[in-house]
Scaffold this motif. Structure first.
Motif, short mmCIF file in Angstrom:
data_model
loop_
_atom_site.label_atom_id
_atom_site.label_comp_id
_atom_site.label_asym_id
_atom_site.label_seq_id
_atom_site.Cartn_x
_atom_site.Cartn_y
_atom_site.Cartn_z
N ASP A 72 12.87 -13.47 6.46
CA ASP A 72 11.47 -13.69 6.78
C ASP A 72 10.89 -14.82 5.92
O ASP A 72 11.34 -15.07 4.81
CB ASP A 72 10.68 -12.41 6.54
CG ASP A 72 9.42 -12.34 7.39
OD1 ASP A 72 9.11 -13.35 8.05
OD2 ASP A 72 8.77 -11.29 7.40
N SER A 128 7.63 -4.62 8.05
CA SER A 128 8.88 -4.85 8.81
C SER A 128 8.68 -5.86 9.93
O SER A 128 9.03 -5.62 11.08
CB SER A 128 9.39 -3.53 9.40
OG SER A 128 9.70 -2.62 8.37
N SER A 129 8.11 -6.99 9.59
CA SER A 129 7.76 -7.98 10.61
C SER A 129 8.47 -9.30 10.32
O SER A 129 8.85 -9.58 9.19
CB SER A 129 6.25 -8.21 10.64
OG SER A 129 5.56 -7.03 10.98
N LYS A 145 4.21 -3.88 17.19
CA LYS A 145 5.17 -4.76 17.84
C LYS A 145 4.47 -5.91 18.60
O LYS A 145 4.75 -6.16 19.78
CB LYS A 145 6.06 -3.97 18.80
CG LYS A 145 6.97 -2.96 18.11
CD LYS A 145 7.83 -2.21 19.11
CE LYS A 145 8.89 -3.09 19.69
NZ LYS A 145 9.90 -3.47 18.70
N ILE A 166 2.66 -4.03 12.47
CA ILE A 166 3.92 -3.31 12.33
C ILE A 166 4.95 -3.90 13.28
O ILE A 166 4.72 -4.00 14.48
CB ILE A 166 3.72 -1.81 12.62
CG1 ILE A 166 2.63 -1.24 11.70
CG2 ILE A 166 5.02 -1.05 12.45
CD1 ILE A 166 2.19 0.15 12.08
N GLN A 167 6.09 -4.28 12.75
CA GLN A 167 7.23 -4.80 13.51
C GLN A 167 6.82 -5.96 14.43
O GLN A 167 7.11 -5.97 15.62
CB GLN A 167 7.88 -3.67 14.33
CG GLN A 167 8.59 -2.65 13.45
CD GLN A 167 9.40 -1.66 14.24
OE1 GLN A 167 9.27 -1.56 15.45
NE2 GLN A 167 10.25 -0.92 13.56
N ASP A 202 8.54 -4.01 3.27
CA ASP A 202 9.85 -4.03 3.92
C ASP A 202 10.19 -5.43 4.40
O ASP A 202 10.62 -5.64 5.55
CB ASP A 202 9.89 -3.04 5.09
CG ASP A 202 9.68 -1.61 4.64
OD1 ASP A 202 10.04 -1.31 3.48
OD2 ASP A 202 9.17 -0.80 5.41
N ASN A 217 6.84 -9.88 15.78
CA ASN A 217 7.76 -11.01 15.91
C ASN A 217 6.89 -12.23 16.22
O ASN A 217 6.71 -12.60 17.38
CB ASN A 217 8.78 -10.78 17.01
CG ASN A 217 9.79 -11.91 17.09
OD1 ASN A 217 9.84 -12.77 16.22
ND2 ASN A 217 10.58 -11.94 18.14
#
Length: 930
Positions: A720, A676-677, A611, A639-640, A715, A642
């Motif tokens: 994105d 998942s980013s 994150k 991971i994840q 993912d 932003n």
């Protein structure tokens, strides 16, 4: 054993040591420390600690003492073997905490200076400190009793036997570009592979003077035509001799008034922070950034007029003004004698005279453009503090340092900073350990109250100088080229923790593309000089050159924030044998002037980010270029994330020019996984709020590097990587993608529900999903589900490709097909494997998008065609060549004709086993194709 004494009026928070007196007495076993009345204090003979009653009634433990002041009565009471919590031994107390206020650190944001005796004594403790393992953690202080201490890099060579070291170099504004084709004598044009352009848009354009072998004097560029990698420049006069392929031509570009950046030609080195002089250069302007591979510098202030062709510039280290006669000089032991001192300083000429003479040569920094990887070893200048300077030292810094020393002497412990603003006039130095012994060292934790990261504030009262920091793991003057402290050949650890603290100057100004300025001067120092095993928890650093200058491995950074620095987190030159395994847990490096993270040419980012928020920087991760660097990001997971609103890209190879063919692009991405980013776009900020550097930047691609190996974007979310106006590729601009497609290794993989949307956005913008600077070799996969869309080839264009039945002939199932060089109706065709160019073609065809753009009028459906690897799948019927095939949704591994079924948005190629025996080779369809 405890001694108690009565002082007539005790209001001090610390006690100054004075002349030694006799404190002889007898031990009284089994007695606790005394209860103190107002005005009483006690001293423990065993560990030399002081117990006293504060004016607010609390009991404090004071600084290490050598003696009590003369005339004060010592009264014995108690024993060192039986102590209360307030008076336990130093080692026992280390297991709890050391309070720097007990050592004179007030933390009230006011100036508190030390008496000369206390200041000098506290500093001397650095040199005297010995760790329990016998190491001398501050052995460098024995050679340099702490005072005025800094490094300078020689910017010109000095020979053995010389007494003068030059710290100034000169150069001219201009750029050298190599030809990509030969030109005969009398030719009217030359062909070059680049049109160099600075970040301020200073280009090689019409009217630019050009010189070189075979180029007539006074020649200029008359016209410019061509495309990236193949620019034809018409000259104002024909060549006077043949110009060979690969010849370096010099172009005297002329940056306009108000420019920050410019290309320079140098014979020796230049550094960030150097003062720049020359006409059109404002007084006090410094070098804000050096891009060695591109041969470009960026100034801290804009030019005041148009620069002339071949404009002359001089570069001088800004800290040369601090060199004084009488300073000791040290550097490479083979070059500088141990007793060398400064005998003269010439600020105008930029030279320092030393005695005795050099015993070996000194090397200047690598010039730009560079022809070899030679680097200067810093020369260190030192002068001890005078009594007046020692008297003026900030008690906050000395108190914290004394507490750190006490914790180190006890084998490790916690130094707790009560809420407040602590002024520092020099680095707070944490102990470093050799790699072998460091595994068992407890280290020191330093910081404020948990979850109150703005409660304890460390505030520098001045700029300590290049490479120094508010908190320093070991020698503040250490660099890779002098092999001190963190850069020791055998590796050093800096065990412990930095937590719940804000590190920032009192005031500063900030602008993207430039170093923060303190009182109008670009800051030279860093926030933290980070070493291995110094973990971070809830730390905020802002307003510095580098928020952190990191040399590290096996470290965890948690809930920490680097903001409004020039670079948030810079990975510096790595230690030998110690690097990697970093965990970035909710790591924030946003809103910095140049990059959230920047990576030294001899270092790389390795580990896991959970994150992270690396946003609103010109670059999220900037890969610094040079000669023969190592990979930039390796064995890394994000991971994840932003990472939105980065103005110029996500990961950028600094040696690749914006918008043109890269000269010096050299950094790689290896074994990376992004999961998942959200990596890119402008987020909620909008395109009008882009954090560009001075002069702006042209977006090339989200990932703009030389080479990628085994990079997976998993993912992928539907919104994105939105297409950016002016981008040269929607996702990545790369020279090479390393991979072995036939066995599923390497390459670049993009997977998830957003993959199809990425392709659609790229098609709508008329750009490649993945493109090369001058062609591309390798493999690219995109998947919207369990199926792959595969693109590969030395010059592929990752756009939808049309198919055609023209020229189709019947071929048996199992025929191997590959990209051909023959064409039908101007479209490139496929051919049987192994056939020569121009042989009969059959089956699907690929359009050459370098000459024709996709339009509805073509009447063709998107199809992916590529060279090289063939991917097998099964079919249960004879298929006419030219018929498009796709896998069945009901029987995995079975191909059906493309018009027979509709598979939805995840069309492509099934790699699962099927029951049919017939084997053919085909190419995957685009998602949603039927």
């Amino acid at each position: 054993m405890w001694k108690r004494t009565l002082i007539a009026s005790m209001t001090l928070a610390y006690i100054e040591p004075a002349a030694a007196i006799d404190l002889q007495s007898t031990t009284v076993p089994g007695r606790a420390p005394p209860s103190l009345s107002n005005g009483e204090l006690a001293i423990n003979r065993a560990d030399r600690t002081l117990l006293f009653k504060n004016v607010d009634g609390t009991i404090g433990v004071g600084a290490l003492l050598n003696a009590l002041p003369a005339g004060r009565k010592a009264v014995e009471q108690g024993s060192a073997d039986d102590l209360t919590a307030a008076g336990r031994s130093l080692k026992a107390r280390a297991n709890d905490a050391f309070n720097p206020r007990d050592y004179g650190a007030f933390g009230d944001s006011a100036t508190h200076t030390a008496g000369a005796t206390l200041g000098i004594t506290t500093l001397a403790q650095l040199a005297a400190a010995t760790a329990p393992n016998g190491l001398k953690p501050y052995s460098f202080v024995s050679a340099y009793p702490y005072g005025v201490l800094f490094n300078l890099n020689p910017e010109q060579a000095a020979a053995s036997g010389a007494t003068v070291i030059p710290f100034r170099t000169t150069g001219t504004v201009g750029v050298q570009i190599k030809t990509t084709a030969s030109a005969t004598s009398g030719a009217s044009s030359v062909v070059v592979g680049d049109l160099f352009q600075t970040s301020d848009r200073t280009p090689v354009a019409v009217g630019t003077p050009v010189s070189g072998a075979g180029i007539p004097a006074g020649a200029t560029v008359s016209t410019v035509a061509g495309s990236a990698g193949n620019w034809t420049l018409t000259l104002s006069a024909p060549t006077t001799a043949a110009v060979a392929t690969g010849a370096a031509l010099t172009f005297s570009v002329q940056p306009a008034s108000g420019s920050y950046s410019m290309p320079v030609l140098l014979t020796s080195g230049v550094y960030q922070g150097d003062t720049v002089t020359g006409s059109c250069i404002p007084a006090g302007a410094q070098v804000d950034r050096v891009n060695q591979a591109r041969g470009e510098i960026v100034l801290s202030a804009p030019t005041t007029c148009q620069l002339s062709a071949g404009h002359a510039l001089a570069f001088t280290p800004s800290y040369l003004s601090r060199v004084e006669v009488g300073m000791s000089v040290s550097g490479p032991s083979a070059s500088i004698a141990a007793n060398a001192v400064v005998t003269a300083v010439d600020q105008t000429a930029g030279t320092v005279t030393i005695s005795p003479a050099l015993t070996g040569p000194l090397t200047p920094d690598t010039p730009i453009p560079s022809t070899g990887a030679t680097y200067a070893t810093p020369v260190t200048f030192y002068r001890p503090y005078t009594d007046a300077e020692a008297r003026a030292l900030e008690m906050d810094r000395l108190g914290i340092q004394a507490a750190v020393n006490a914790a180190n002497a006890a084998g490790g412990g916690s130094v707790d900073l009560a809420a407040g603003i602590y002024r520092t006039d020099g680095p707070i130095i944490l102990q470093t350990f050799s790699a072998g012994s460091g595994y068992t060292q407890a280290g020191v934790a330093i910081g404020g109250q948990a979850y109150a990261k703005n409660g304890a504030v460390l505030r520098p009262v001045r700029d300590f100088g290049p490479g120094q920091a508010v908190i320093s793991c070991g020698d503040p003057t250490a660099k890779a080229s002098n092999k001190r402290a963190l850069y020791n050949d055998k590796g050093r650890f800096c065990n412990g923790e930095l937590h719940d603290v804000l590190i920032r100057p009192l005031t500063y100004t900030f602008a993207h593309g430039q170093r923060p300025k303190w009182s109008g001067v670009p800051v030279a120092m860093d926030g933290v000089k980070q070493g291995p095993r110094l973990n971070w928890n809830r730390v905020v650093v802002q307003g510095f050159n580098n928020g952190a200058l990191a040399v590290m491995d096996h470290t965890r950074l948690t809930f920490s924030h680097l903001h409004q620095n020039f670079i948030g987190w810079r990975m510096d030159d790595q230690q030998e044998g110690l690097f990697g395994d970093i965990v970035y847990d909710e790591f924030r490096a946003n809103g910095n002037a140049w990059a959230g993270m920047s990576v030294s040419p001899t270092s790389y980012i390795q580990g896991t980010m959970i994150k992270p928020y690396i946003a609103s920087n010109p670059y999220a991760i900037y890969c610094e270029p040079t000669i023969s660097p190592i990979g930039c990001v390796q064995t890394f997971s994000m991971i994840q994330a932003n990472n939105e609103n980065n103005g110029c890209g996500q990961i950028k190879d600094g040696g690749i020019n914006e918008g043109y063919v890269g000269a010096g692009g050299s950094r790689d991405l290896v074994n990376i996984r992004i999961i998942s980013s959200f990596n890119g776009g402008y987020g909620a900020f909008g395109s009008t709020s882009i954090p560009n550097p001075a002069g702006g930047c042209q977006w090339s691609a989200y990932y703009d590097v030389r080479q990628i190996s085994a990079m997976v974007i998993e993912d992928l979310i539907v919104n994105d990587y939105p297409t950016i106006a002016g981008a040269q590729a929607a996702l990545a601009r790369i020279d090479r993608i390393n991979g072995f497609a036939s066995i599923g290794l390497g390459g670049l993989y993009v997977r998830g529900p957003g993959a199809w949307g990425l392709m659609q956005r790229a098609q709508a913008a008329g750009v490649d999903v993945v493109g090369g600077h001058s062609g591309l070799a390798g493999v690219y996969y995109a998947s919207g589900g369990w199926q792959y869309v595969t693109l590969e080839g030395p010059t592929f264009k990752a756009r939808p490709m049309p198919v055609s039945d023209a020229g189709a002939t019947a071929l048996p199932l199992g025929t191997l097909m590959e990209h051909g060089t023959a064409s039908i109706s101007g479209n490139l065709a496929v051919r049987r494997a192994g056939q020569s160019a121009g042989a009969a073609v059959a089956g699907v065809m690929c359009q050459d998008w370098t000459t024709q753009q996709p339009t509805a009028a073509l009447g063709v459906a998107p199809f992916v065609c590529f060279t090289g690897q063939r991917v097998p799948f099964l079919t249960d019927a004879i298929a006419t060549p030219g018929r498009m095939l796709k896998p069945s949704t009901t029987t995995f591994g079975t191909a059906t004709t493309a018009t027979a079924i509709t598979d939805g948005p995840a069309a492509g190629l099934s790699m699962q086993n099927g029951s049919s025996a017939a084997l053919t080779y085909g190419k995957a369809l685009w998602a949603a194709q039927d």
